[in-house]
Design an enzyme around this catalytic site. Structure first.
Site, PDB file in Angstrom:
ATOM      1  N   GLY A  46      43.596   5.777  52.704  1.00  0.00           N
ATOM      2  CA  GLY A  46      43.404   7.128  53.207  1.00  0.00           C
ATOM      3  C   GLY A  46      44.554   7.442  54.149  1.00  0.00           C
ATOM      4  O   GLY A  46      45.181   6.518  54.686  1.00  0.00           O
ATOM      5  N   GLN A  51      49.405  11.489  60.759  1.00  0.00           N
ATOM      6  CA  GLN A  51      49.934  10.123  60.736  1.00  0.00           C
ATOM      7  C   GLN A  51      51.388  10.089  60.264  1.00  0.00           C
ATOM      8  O   GLN A  51      52.091   9.105  60.475  1.00  0.00           O
ATOM      9  CB  GLN A  51      49.076   9.237  59.831  1.00  0.00           C
ATOM     10  CG  GLN A  51      47.706   8.945  60.422  1.00  0.00           C
ATOM     11  CD  GLN A  51      46.916   7.992  59.538  1.00  0.00           C
ATOM     12  OE1 GLN A  51      46.302   8.413  58.557  1.00  0.00           O
ATOM     13  NE2 GLN A  51      46.957   6.709  59.861  1.00  0.00           N
ATOM     14  N   CYS A  93      43.275   0.714  60.366  1.00  0.00           N
ATOM     15  CA  CYS A  93      43.993   1.988  60.255  1.00  0.00           C
ATOM     16  C   CYS A  93      45.484   1.705  60.227  1.00  0.00           C
ATOM     17  O   CYS A  93      45.974   0.855  60.977  1.00  0.00           O
ATOM     18  CB  CYS A  93      43.643   2.848  61.470  1.00  0.00           C
ATOM     19  SG  CYS A  93      44.514   4.422  61.518  1.00  0.00           S
ATOM     20  N   LEU A  94      46.206   2.437  59.397  1.00  0.00           N
ATOM     21  CA  LEU A  94      47.660   2.255  59.300  1.00  0.00           C
ATOM     22  C   LEU A  94      48.349   2.582  60.624  1.00  0.00           C
ATOM     23  O   LEU A  94      49.450   2.105  60.885  1.00  0.00           O
ATOM     24  CB  LEU A  94      48.238   3.148  58.191  1.00  0.00           C
ATOM     25  CG  LEU A  94      47.781   2.834  56.756  1.00  0.00           C
ATOM     26  CD1 LEU A  94      48.296   3.899  55.800  1.00  0.00           C
ATOM     27  CD2 LEU A  94      48.249   1.458  56.318  1.00  0.00           C
ATOM     28  N   GLU A 136      39.152   9.578  58.197  1.00  0.00           N
ATOM     29  CA  GLU A 136      40.269  10.528  58.067  1.00  0.00           C
ATOM     30  C   GLU A 136      39.972  11.849  58.781  1.00  0.00           C
ATOM     31  O   GLU A 136      40.869  12.441  59.381  1.00  0.00           O
ATOM     32  CB  GLU A 136      40.606  10.774  56.592  1.00  0.00           C
ATOM     33  CG  GLU A 136      41.027   9.530  55.811  1.00  0.00           C
ATOM     34  CD  GLU A 136      42.106   8.702  56.487  1.00  0.00           C
ATOM     35  OE1 GLU A 136      42.974   9.261  57.170  1.00  0.00           O
ATOM     36  OE2 GLU A 136      42.057   7.462  56.344  1.00  0.00           O
ATOM     37  N   HIS A 139      40.773  11.538  62.317  1.00  0.00           N
ATOM     38  CA  HIS A 139      42.216  11.657  62.577  1.00  0.00           C
ATOM     39  C   HIS A 139      42.639  13.096  62.839  1.00  0.00           C
ATOM     40  O   HIS A 139      43.391  13.357  63.773  1.00  0.00           O
ATOM     41  CB  HIS A 139      43.022  11.168  61.358  1.00  0.00           C
ATOM     42  CG  HIS A 139      43.362   9.711  61.397  1.00  0.00           C
ATOM     43  ND1 HIS A 139      44.109   9.148  62.397  1.00  0.00           N
ATOM     44  CD2 HIS A 139      43.075   8.698  60.533  1.00  0.00           C
ATOM     45  CE1 HIS A 139      44.262   7.843  62.152  1.00  0.00           C
ATOM     46  NE2 HIS A 139      43.634   7.542  61.027  1.00  0.00           N
TER      47      HIS A 139
HETATM   48 NI    NI Z   1      43.450   5.725  60.021  1.00  0.00          NI
END
Ligand code: NI
Length: 169
Positions: A46, A51, A93-94, A136, A139
């Protein structure tokens, strides 16, 4: 179309509420393409627009069923209109490097959003799919999964991250 740099915590861009999308044009399609390439390159399941530094209410959710598939769903201006039940499961999370934690989420949600053309979409999601959407949607409202863990755990992560960042320079 290109792979973009993923912004990581504690970058303040991750804390801003993203702007609602009102224009469904080629720029939006390009953003979605960049997000797709960046998400699959990472690889992640996701991705939210902020991001990659774009403060717009756009999220991508991977819905691939096969390993080599790149099937995804785009949700523009997504809103959770209902949530039922709770499940605790591991999340990462990235944008939160080197960390995963158990996070409580709704088991089942109802989502309203728009697609990349601006058409309204509405559906129910459950379990893992529902978890990714909730992550998401957080975010785009400037929230991270580490906001949903205990202050003690978050403090430990901050210390760990400070150490990682110190060792990088
Ligand atoms: Ni994330």
């Amino acid at each position: 179309m290109s792979i973009q740099k993923i912004i990581t915590y504690p970058n303040p861009l991750l804390r801003k509420k993203n702007a609602k999308v009102t224009t469904f044009d080629d720029d939006l399609k390009k953003l979605v393409q960049d997000m797709k390439e960046t998400m699959y390159d990472a690889p992640g399941i996701g991705l939210a627009a902020n991001q990659i530094g774009v403060s717009k209410q756009v999220v991508l959710i991977d819905i691939s069923e096969e390993e080599d598939e790149k099937k995804f769903m785009v949700l523009v201006n997504p809103v959770l209109t209902d949530g039922q039940g709770t499940v605790v499961d591991e999340e990462g999370c990235l944008s939160v490097i080197d960390y995963t934690a158990k996070v409580k989420r709704f088991q089942k949600i109802h989502v309203t959003a728009q697609d990349v053309e601006g058409n309204p979409v509405e559906f129910d999601a459950e379990d893992r799919f529902a978890r990714i959407i909730q992550h998401e949607v957080d975010h785009i409202f400037g929230k991270l999964f580490i906001d949903r863990i205990s202050a003690l755990k978050r403090g430990l992560y901050k210390k760990k991250l400070a150490k990682i960042l110190r060792n990088q320079t």
